[in-house]
Design a protein around this motif. Structure first.
Motif, PDB file in Angstrom:
ATOM      1  N   THR A   1     -89.382 -32.385  44.162  1.00  0.00           N
ATOM      2  CA  THR A   1     -89.812 -31.664  45.364  1.00  0.00           C
ATOM      3  C   THR A   1     -89.144 -30.293  45.400  1.00  0.00           C
ATOM      4  OG1 THR A   1     -90.087 -33.765  46.493  1.00  0.00           O
ATOM      5  CG2 THR A   1     -89.990 -31.805  47.883  1.00  0.00           C
ATOM      6  N   ALA A   2     -89.964 -29.256  45.512  1.00  0.00           N
ATOM      7  CA  ALA A   2     -89.470 -27.879  45.446  1.00  0.00           C
ATOM      8  C   ALA A   2     -89.532 -27.219  46.819  1.00  0.00           C
ATOM      9  CB  ALA A   2     -90.322 -27.075  44.461  1.00  0.00           C
ATOM     10  N   PRO A   3     -88.371 -26.846  47.392  1.00  0.00           N
ATOM     11  CA  PRO A   3     -88.419 -26.064  48.624  1.00  0.00           C
ATOM     12  C   PRO A   3     -88.887 -24.652  48.330  1.00  0.00           C
ATOM     13  CG  PRO A   3     -86.149 -26.736  48.093  1.00  0.00           C
ATOM     14  CD  PRO A   3     -86.999 -27.095  46.923  1.00  0.00           C
ATOM     15  N   HIS A   4     -89.682 -24.067  49.250  1.00  0.00           N
ATOM     16  CA  HIS A   4     -89.948 -22.634  49.185  1.00  0.00           C
ATOM     17  C   HIS A   4     -88.737 -21.954  49.805  1.00  0.00           C
ATOM     18  CE1 HIS A   4     -94.627 -22.943  49.020  1.00  0.00           C
ATOM     19  NE2 HIS A   4     -94.061 -23.991  48.442  1.00  0.00           N
ATOM     20  N   LEU A   5     -88.457 -20.743  49.326  1.00  0.00           N
ATOM     21  CA  LEU A   5     -87.289 -20.007  49.799  1.00  0.00           C
ATOM     22  C   LEU A   5     -87.681 -18.539  49.857  1.00  0.00           C
ATOM     23  CD1 LEU A   5     -84.221 -19.809  50.296  1.00  0.00           C
ATOM     24  CD2 LEU A   5     -83.914 -19.827  47.835  1.00  0.00           C
ATOM     25  N   SER A   6     -87.577 -17.923  51.038  1.00  0.00           N
ATOM     26  CA  SER A   6     -87.933 -16.500  51.112  1.00  0.00           C
ATOM     27  C   SER A   6     -86.691 -15.671  51.414  1.00  0.00           C
ATOM     28  CB  SER A   6     -89.026 -16.258  52.159  1.00  0.00           C
ATOM     29  OG  SER A   6     -88.579 -16.633  53.427  1.00  0.00           O
ATOM     30  N   CYS A   7     -86.709 -14.398  50.982  1.00  0.00           N
ATOM     31  CA  CYS A   7     -85.494 -13.582  51.101  1.00  0.00           C
ATOM     32  C   CYS A   7     -85.556 -12.565  52.219  1.00  0.00           C
ATOM     33  CB  CYS A   7     -85.182 -12.895  49.777  1.00  0.00           C
ATOM     34  SG  CYS A   7     -86.482 -11.773  49.210  1.00  0.00           S
ATOM     35  N   ILE A   8     -86.755 -12.222  52.699  1.00  0.00           N
ATOM     36  CA  ILE A   8     -86.819 -11.127  53.674  1.00  0.00           C
ATOM     37  C   ILE A   8     -86.086 -11.524  54.968  1.00  0.00           C
ATOM     38  CG2 ILE A   8     -89.002 -11.638  54.869  1.00  0.00           C
ATOM     39  CD1 ILE A   8     -89.598  -8.536  54.247  1.00  0.00           C
TER      40      ILE A   8
ATOM     41  N   LEU B   1     -87.546 -24.546  42.762  1.00  0.00           N
ATOM     42  CA  LEU B   1     -87.705 -23.712  43.961  1.00  0.00           C
ATOM     43  C   LEU B   1     -88.978 -22.886  43.823  1.00  0.00           C
ATOM     44  CD1 LEU B   1     -84.161 -22.031  44.167  1.00  0.00           C
ATOM     45  CD2 LEU B   1     -85.003 -23.825  45.714  1.00  0.00           C
ATOM     46  N   VAL B   2     -89.583 -22.537  44.973  1.00  0.00           N
ATOM     47  CA  VAL B   2     -90.628 -21.522  44.980  1.00  0.00           C
ATOM     48  C   VAL B   2     -90.008 -20.304  45.663  1.00  0.00           C
ATOM     49  CG1 VAL B   2     -92.968 -20.917  45.708  1.00  0.00           C
ATOM     50  CG2 VAL B   2     -92.425 -23.305  45.123  1.00  0.00           C
ATOM     51  N   ALA B   3     -89.786 -19.222  44.909  1.00  0.00           N
ATOM     52  CA  ALA B   3     -89.037 -18.059  45.396  1.00  0.00           C
ATOM     53  C   ALA B   3     -89.991 -16.966  45.875  1.00  0.00           C
ATOM     54  CB  ALA B   3     -88.146 -17.515  44.282  1.00  0.00           C
ATOM     55  N   LEU B   4     -89.817 -16.541  47.133  1.00  0.00           N
ATOM     56  CA  LEU B   4     -90.743 -15.598  47.767  1.00  0.00           C
ATOM     57  C   LEU B   4     -90.013 -14.494  48.487  1.00  0.00           C
ATOM     58  CD1 LEU B   4     -92.402 -18.605  49.355  1.00  0.00           C
ATOM     59  CD2 LEU B   4     -93.724 -17.127  47.839  1.00  0.00           C
ATOM     60  N   ARG B   5     -90.693 -13.365  48.659  1.00  0.00           N
ATOM     61  CA  ARG B   5     -90.169 -12.360  49.568  1.00  0.00           C
ATOM     62  C   ARG B   5     -90.382 -12.818  51.003  1.00  0.00           C
ATOM     63  NH1 ARG B   5     -93.419  -7.027  51.128  1.00  0.00           N
ATOM     64  NH2 ARG B   5     -94.533  -8.660  52.234  1.00  0.00           N
ATOM     65  N   GLY B   6     -91.597 -13.330  51.311  1.00  0.00           N
ATOM     66  CA  GLY B   6     -91.943 -13.703  52.675  1.00  0.00           C
ATOM     67  C   GLY B   6     -92.378 -12.490  53.468  1.00  0.00           C
ATOM     68  N   ASP B   7     -92.658 -12.706  54.737  1.00  0.00           N
ATOM     69  CA  ASP B   7     -93.068 -11.622  55.638  1.00  0.00           C
ATOM     70  C   ASP B   7     -92.102 -11.587  56.805  1.00  0.00           C
ATOM     71  OD1 ASP B   7     -95.565 -10.795  54.350  1.00  0.00           O
ATOM     72  OD2 ASP B   7     -96.189 -12.848  54.810  1.00  0.00           O
ATOM     73  N   LEU B   8     -91.714 -10.378  57.196  1.00  0.00           N
ATOM     74  CA  LEU B   8     -90.737 -10.243  58.280  1.00  0.00           C
ATOM     75  C   LEU B   8     -91.373 -10.719  59.592  1.00  0.00           C
ATOM     76  CD1 LEU B   8     -87.846  -9.138  58.252  1.00  0.00           C
ATOM     77  CD2 LEU B   8     -88.742  -7.000  59.147  1.00  0.00           C
ATOM     78  N   PRO B   9     -90.767 -11.721  60.261  1.00  0.00           N
ATOM     79  CA  PRO B   9     -91.356 -12.177  61.526  1.00  0.00           C
ATOM     80  C   PRO B   9     -91.301 -11.057  62.561  1.00  0.00           C
ATOM     81  CG  PRO B   9     -89.596 -13.650  60.781  1.00  0.00           C
ATOM     82  CD  PRO B   9     -89.541 -12.431  59.922  1.00  0.00           C
ATOM     83  N   SER B  10     -92.298 -11.025  63.472  1.00  0.00           N
ATOM     84  CA  SER B  10     -92.286  -9.954  64.474  1.00  0.00           C
ATOM     85  C   SER B  10     -91.023 -10.108  65.319  1.00  0.00           C
ATOM     86  CB  SER B  10     -93.534 -10.025  65.363  1.00  0.00           C
ATOM     87  OG  SER B  10     -93.630 -11.293  65.935  1.00  0.00           O
ATOM     88  N   GLY B  11     -90.409  -8.983  65.627  1.00  0.00           N
ATOM     89  CA  GLY B  11     -89.178  -9.027  66.430  1.00  0.00           C
ATOM     90  C   GLY B  11     -87.926  -9.027  65.574  1.00  0.00           C
ATOM     91  N   MET B  12     -88.079  -9.304  64.270  1.00  0.00           N
ATOM     92  CA  MET B  12     -86.897  -9.288  63.394  1.00  0.00           C
ATOM     93  C   MET B  12     -86.777  -7.885  62.781  1.00  0.00           C
ATOM     94  SD  MET B  12     -85.901 -11.857  60.324  1.00  0.00           S
ATOM     95  CE  MET B  12     -85.209 -13.242  61.181  1.00  0.00           C
TER      96      MET B  12
ATOM     97  N   LEU C   1     -85.043 -11.492  44.479  1.00  0.00           N
ATOM     98  CA  LEU C   1     -84.609 -12.866  44.801  1.00  0.00           C
ATOM     99  C   LEU C   1     -84.482 -13.694  43.517  1.00  0.00           C
ATOM    100  CD1 LEU C   1     -83.915 -15.134  46.800  1.00  0.00           C
ATOM    101  CD2 LEU C   1     -86.377 -15.600  47.012  1.00  0.00           C
ATOM    102  N   VAL C   2     -85.457 -13.549  42.623  1.00  0.00           N
ATOM    103  CA  VAL C   2     -85.398 -14.301  41.359  1.00  0.00           C
ATOM    104  C   VAL C   2     -84.140 -13.893  40.584  1.00  0.00           C
ATOM    105  CG1 VAL C   2     -86.547 -14.756  39.152  1.00  0.00           C
ATOM    106  CG2 VAL C   2     -87.910 -14.609  41.245  1.00  0.00           C
ATOM    107  N   GLU C   3     -83.887 -12.575  40.525  1.00  0.00           N
ATOM    108  CA  GLU C   3     -82.665 -12.092  39.833  1.00  0.00           C
ATOM    109  C   GLU C   3     -81.412 -12.676  40.477  1.00  0.00           C
ATOM    110  OE1 GLU C   3     -82.786  -7.800  40.011  1.00  0.00           O
ATOM    111  OE2 GLU C   3     -84.615  -7.797  38.806  1.00  0.00           O
ATOM    112  N   PHE C   4     -81.411 -12.695  41.805  1.00  0.00           N
ATOM    113  CA  PHE C   4     -80.254 -13.202  42.539  1.00  0.00           C
ATOM    114  C   PHE C   4     -80.032 -14.701  42.235  1.00  0.00           C
ATOM    115  CE2 PHE C   4     -78.469 -15.157  46.431  1.00  0.00           C
ATOM    116  CZ  PHE C   4     -77.276 -14.457  46.515  1.00  0.00           C
ATOM    117  N   ILE C   5     -81.101 -15.472  42.258  1.00  0.00           N
ATOM    118  CA  ILE C   5     -80.975 -16.920  41.992  1.00  0.00           C
ATOM    119  C   ILE C   5     -80.436 -17.148  40.573  1.00  0.00           C
ATOM    120  CG2 ILE C   5     -82.214 -19.139  41.804  1.00  0.00           C
ATOM    121  CD1 ILE C   5     -84.210 -18.031  43.907  1.00  0.00           C
ATOM    122  N   ARG C   6     -80.990 -16.371  39.620  1.00  0.00           N
ATOM    123  CA  ARG C   6     -80.514 -16.529  38.225  1.00  0.00           C
ATOM    124  C   ARG C   6     -79.042 -16.118  38.108  1.00  0.00           C
ATOM    125  NH1 ARG C   6     -83.399 -20.232  36.787  1.00  0.00           N
ATOM    126  NH2 ARG C   6     -85.534 -19.908  36.145  1.00  0.00           N
ATOM    127  N   ALA C   7     -78.663 -15.019  38.798  1.00  0.00           N
ATOM    128  CA  ALA C   7     -77.271 -14.552  38.698  1.00  0.00           C
ATOM    129  C   ALA C   7     -76.314 -15.566  39.334  1.00  0.00           C
ATOM    130  CB  ALA C   7     -77.129 -13.194  39.393  1.00  0.00           C
TER     131      ALA C   7
END
Ligand code: FAD
Length: 280
Positions: A69-76, A98-109, A121-127
């Protein structure tokens, strides 16, 4: 691939339900889909960590099926320290994909966070974690809605794959040639990893149309027209949807797609109807 795995390399995506009733129902859906021996399940994640705890809880419950089971993970909207903690928690819990994503900034954030794009994010996970995780990223055969053009989007996609991703899963689409064209462009940019088509079942026209407008997936006019003509006749929508999505899936497999990733919307029946129609 284990000898038990479904021969067509199918996988299924869930979202974390917000109610206990939804979570209980998901266990039944999980079991019905686990019986097909999928390659993996995945669980979506709210950008900015909005569903972090819920995603983690559902990942635990879904992985009790014995299926990877792979969690999605977003970095934004996230800081590196938060992402580091989350990666450590997933490692401790035995998560390997993992499924690595940028994601979308929620309104108000207001804050984008420390990582701007999925390649970072991929570079960060590998590092941070070396080769521990098998990493999937997102692909957009009809182009990401914010991309200047398809070519620029493919370049960005190739950068993300070269940052250390193992495979990609596409946004859904209903035109098989969009996928084949995208794969060709990606291969021309040196991408060698598998690109798995994401498949959306058709069960509810209004929701599908809203969703598709938001994510930039095109519903061809003939499909729109046919679905509109059914009005509230859910049976006809489901029957037509199964036929269209089966034909698309079969065409993708016959054309060399290395598997199919189904957006289940936490329902088993619509995707199982399609899976059962497919031939290897
Ligand atoms: P990126 O790959 O970072 O691309 C985003 C945009 O920036 C694109 O237009 C791209 O061309 C451009 N770009 C990329 N890299 C660069 C760069 N280095 N420089 C300049 N431009 C660049 N959303 C959620 O909130 N939760 C989920 O669980 C979730 N799961 C998803 C699963 C799949 C399979 C897919 C296809 C989408 C999913 N999404 C999810 C939606 C996704 O978060 C959005 O589509 C988001 O807008 C982009 O994320 P990305 O990882 O594709 O971004």
């Amino acid at each position: 691939m284990s000898s038990q795995e479904h021969p067509l390399g199918i996988s299924f995506e869930f979202f974390p339900p917000s109610t206990e009733a939804g979570r209980e129902k998901l266990i039944h859906v999980r079991d019905a889909l686990a019986a097909t021996n999928p390659r993996f399940f995945s669980v979506t994640y709210g950008a900015g960590g909005s569903t972090q705890a819920r995603t983690q809880d559902i990942v635990r419950r879904v992985s009790e099926s014995g299926i990877t089971t792979a969690p999605h993970l977003s970095c934004i909207g996230s800081e590196k320290a938060q992402l580091r903690d989350l990666l450590a928690q997933y490692r401790e819990e035995g998560v390997e994909s993992l499924v690595a994503l940028r994601g979308d900034l929620p309104s108000g954030m207001a804050s984008i966070g420390e990582l701007r794009y999925a390649n970072e994010l991929v570079e960060f996970i590998r590092a941070e974690t070396g080769d521990h995780f098998n990493i999937a990223v997102a692909a957009y055969p009809e182009s990401h809605p914010q991309a200047a053009n398809l070519e620029r989007d493919v370049e960005n996609f190739a950068r993300k794959m070269n940052a250390g991703a193992d495979m990609a899963i596409t946004q859904y689409f209903f035109t098989a040639d969009a996928y084949f064209h995208f794969v060709e462009r990606a291969r021309a940019h040196g991408v060698t990893q598998p690109i798995i088509p994401g498949i959306m079942p058709i069960t509810n026209y209004t929701k599908l149309a809203r969703f598709s407008d938001a994510c930039g997936a095109e519903i061809p006019r003939w499909i729109r027209k046919q679905l509109e003509s059914f009005g509230d006749d859910h049976e006809s929508i489901a029957a037509f949807g199964t036929e269209v999505v089966t034909r698309l899936s079969q065409r993708l497999l016959d054309g060399g797609a290395p598997g199919l990733h189904f957006y289940t919307l936490n329902q088993s029946a619509p995707v199982l109807k399609v899976v059962n129609n497919l031939v290897g």
